[in-house]
Design a protein around this motif. Structure first.
Motif, PDB file in Angstrom:
ATOM      1  N   SER A  13       1.245  -1.369  -0.001  1.00 23.74           N
ATOM      2  CA  SER A  13      -0.599  -0.207  -0.537  1.00 23.74           C
ATOM      3  C   SER A  13       0.608   1.142  -0.318  1.00 23.74           C
ATOM      4  O   SER A  13       0.435   2.097  -0.591  1.00 23.74           O
ATOM      5  CB  SER A  13      -1.235  -0.242   1.291  1.00 23.74           C
ATOM      6  N   PRO A  27       2.820   6.265  -2.423  1.00 26.64           N
ATOM      7  CA  PRO A  27       1.752   5.374  -2.064  1.00 26.64           C
ATOM      8  C   PRO A  27       2.654   4.336  -3.072  1.00 26.64           C
ATOM      9  O   PRO A  27       3.045   5.450  -4.748  1.00 26.64           O
ATOM     10  CB  PRO A  27       0.505   6.564  -2.890  1.00 26.64           C
ATOM     11  N   ASP A  73       1.959   9.312  -6.654  1.00 25.31           N
ATOM     12  CA  ASP A  73       0.581  10.195  -6.455  1.00 25.31           C
ATOM     13  C   ASP A  73      -0.076  10.217  -7.563  1.00 25.31           C
ATOM     14  O   ASP A  73      -1.443  10.922  -8.194  1.00 25.31           O
ATOM     15  CB  ASP A  73       0.053  11.399  -5.573  1.00 25.31           C
ATOM     16  N   GLU A  76      -1.715   7.282  -8.998  1.00 22.41           N
ATOM     17  CA  GLU A  76      -2.935   7.165  -8.347  1.00 22.41           C
ATOM     18  C   GLU A  76      -4.951   7.423  -9.106  1.00 22.41           C
ATOM     19  O   GLU A  76      -5.204   6.362  -8.636  1.00 22.41           O
ATOM     20  CB  GLU A  76      -3.174   7.648  -7.268  1.00 22.41           C
ATOM     21  N   ARG A 265      -8.590   2.370  -3.037  1.00 25.36           N
ATOM     22  CA  ARG A 265      -7.699   3.791  -2.271  1.00 25.36           C
ATOM     23  C   ARG A 265      -8.277   4.538  -1.788  1.00 25.36           C
ATOM     24  O   ARG A 265      -7.867   5.386  -0.586  1.00 25.36           O
ATOM     25  CB  ARG A 265      -6.373   3.754  -3.291  1.00 25.36           C
ATOM     26  N   SER A 266      -9.088   5.178  -1.834  1.00 23.88           N
ATOM     27  CA  SER A 266      -9.503   6.584  -1.297  1.00 23.88           C
ATOM     28  C   SER A 266     -10.442   5.846  -0.476  1.00 23.88           C
ATOM     29  O   SER A 266     -10.739   6.561   0.942  1.00 23.88           O
ATOM     30  CB  SER A 266     -11.138   7.312  -2.248  1.00 23.88           C
ATOM     31  N   GLU A 268      -9.660   3.932   1.713  1.00 22.31           N
ATOM     32  CA  GLU A 268      -8.437   3.111   2.686  1.00 22.31           C
ATOM     33  C   GLU A 268      -7.328   4.648   3.200  1.00 22.31           C
ATOM     34  O   GLU A 268      -7.799   4.817   4.340  1.00 22.31           O
ATOM     35  CB  GLU A 268      -6.748   2.823   1.513  1.00 22.31           C
ATOM     36  N   GLU A 269      -7.789   5.971   2.417  1.00 18.76           N
ATOM     37  CA  GLU A 269      -6.667   7.312   3.197  1.00 18.76           C
ATOM     38  C   GLU A 269      -8.660   7.189   3.806  1.00 18.76           C
ATOM     39  O   GLU A 269      -7.984   8.409   4.833  1.00 18.76           O
ATOM     40  CB  GLU A 269      -6.988   7.933   1.456  1.00 18.76           C
TER      41      GLU A 269
END
Length: 384
Positions: A13, A27, A73, A76, A265-266, A268-269
């Motif tokens: 990750s 990332p 990034d 991403e 990913r969004s 997770e963040e």
């Protein structure tokens, strides 16, 4: 440019690195693009060296072919930016760790170097590690470790293509080492960065300790002998590859939260940013209204925790005549902390949890810190 120590954790990750004690993370997103797309990807130039970390575009030759990559990034939001999280990668062969390595050296050179002419980087000591699942595929761990280490030893070249920060960097790695992930973290519990014994490590002297390394893709387990000594055998090392945290939360996203998060990913963040808050609220971009997602996310994380602890206890059941200490580390240790503590309290009581189930400071960096401590030990004589 001279680098004494370059230590790297190629997380599924997050990529973490310490370069002569300077820490940064990126990332783990790598997307290959065409030369034509690379030429026109950025319409404007960048003047701030720190902005390179969020706008990384590089090229390098792999097997004699020039390839172009967006990294971190900048990758991403690409369609394939997060595809790697859905499968386990052989890090000794995958392009992703190699490209992340090149990008990290490129960024450090731009950030700390003396201008574009300072484009020759000599790394005296590089170290990284491999996960237990990959090492256990071989009869001898050292075969896989040597294969990984050899990927980084010697000569490399990378071109930064981000407009305004362009340069071609030559990299030479003198010594490259590869350690056992999770097991290496014991050194961060035993020693500080000055290589002095930590007083807190004395509490492990009479106990076998299970290091539980909670990663986004896998969970690694390393059963250490008393006094945080090395595992007895390969049977003291295990891995869960079938309960991926990222897959688990992506299932939650696709089944219950699809309208709020466009990719894993969004989500997770969002969890990382909001996990310590009383309410995990998402703001609707159109209406501006807040939506409380706490219950759905907490329920999912509790479910994951129950699966994890059950598998862990079945894999390394505590012998009747002794008690293990458990140390939880890794990228998602902080996220699962409260849910693991809740479950242990319910199963065994608060006293047992406080004595034997431990979340140490900087838990997600302990593997990297272990590498740093070993690299300092091994380079002290050279740079004394």
């Amino acid at each position: 440019m001279d680098i004494k120590r370059h230590n790297v954790d190629f997380g599924n990750s997050i990529f973490q690195t310490l370069v002569d004690g300077y820490y940064f993370e990126v990332p783990t997103n790598v997307v290959e693009i065409t030369k034509e797309k690379a030429d026109g990807h950025y319409p404007s130039t960048f003047n701030d060296s720190q902005s390179l970390l969020q706008n990384m575009l590089i090229s390098t030759k792999i097997d004699g072919v020039e390839k172009y990559y967006l990294v971190g990034d900048s990758a991403e939001k690409q369609v394939l930016g997060n595809i790697h999280i859905n499968k386990l990668h052989d890090k000794t062969e995958s392009e992703i760790p190699y490209v992340m390595f090149l990008a990290s050296v490129a960024y450090y050179n731009v950030l700390k170097g003396n201008g574009k002419e300072d484009n020759r980087v000599n790394i005296h000591y590089f170290s990284t590690m491999l996960p237990i699942w990959l090492l256990k595929k071989t009869n001898k761990f050292s075969d896989m470790q040597n294969k990984m280490a050899s990927r980084f030893e010697g000569e490399h070249q990378v071109a930064i293509l981000t407009p305004g920060l362009e340069r071609v960097i030559s990299i030479h790695v003198e010594t490259s080492k590869c350690r056992i992930e999770s097991e290496v973290a014991r050194w961060a519990i035993k020693k500080d960065f000055d290589l002095q014994d930590r007083e807190e490590a004395n509490s492990f002297n009479n106990y076998e300790t299970l290091i539980v390394d909670l990663g986004g893709g896998t969970v690694d387990l390393a059963l250490l002998q008393a006094g945080l000594q090395a595992p007895k055998s390969r049977d003291s090392l295990n891995c869960f590859a079938d309960i991926s945290y990222l897959k688990h939360i992506d299932k939650l996203r696709s089944e219950k939260l699809l309208e709020y998060f466009e990719d894993v990913r969004s989500l997770e963040e969002f969890i990382i940013v909001n996990i310590e808050k009383t309410k995990m609220e998402q703001r609707d971009g159109n209406s501006g209204k807040k939506v409380d997602l706490t219950e759905q996310i907490h329920e999912s994380l509790r479910e994951y925790t129950q699966i994890l602890l059950t598998k862990m206890e079945n894999t390394f059941p505590s012998p009747k005549d002794k008690v293990y200490k458990y140390v939880y580390i890794g990228g998602i240790a902080g996220i699962l902390n409260r849910f693991i503590e809740e479950s242990i309290d319910a199963r065994y009581g608060v006293e047992i949890r406080e004595q034997n189930h431990l979340f140490l400071p900087d838990s997600r960096k302990l593997n990297l810190y272990g590498l740093e401590i070993l690299s300092r030990h091994e380079t002290n004589a050279v740079f004394a």
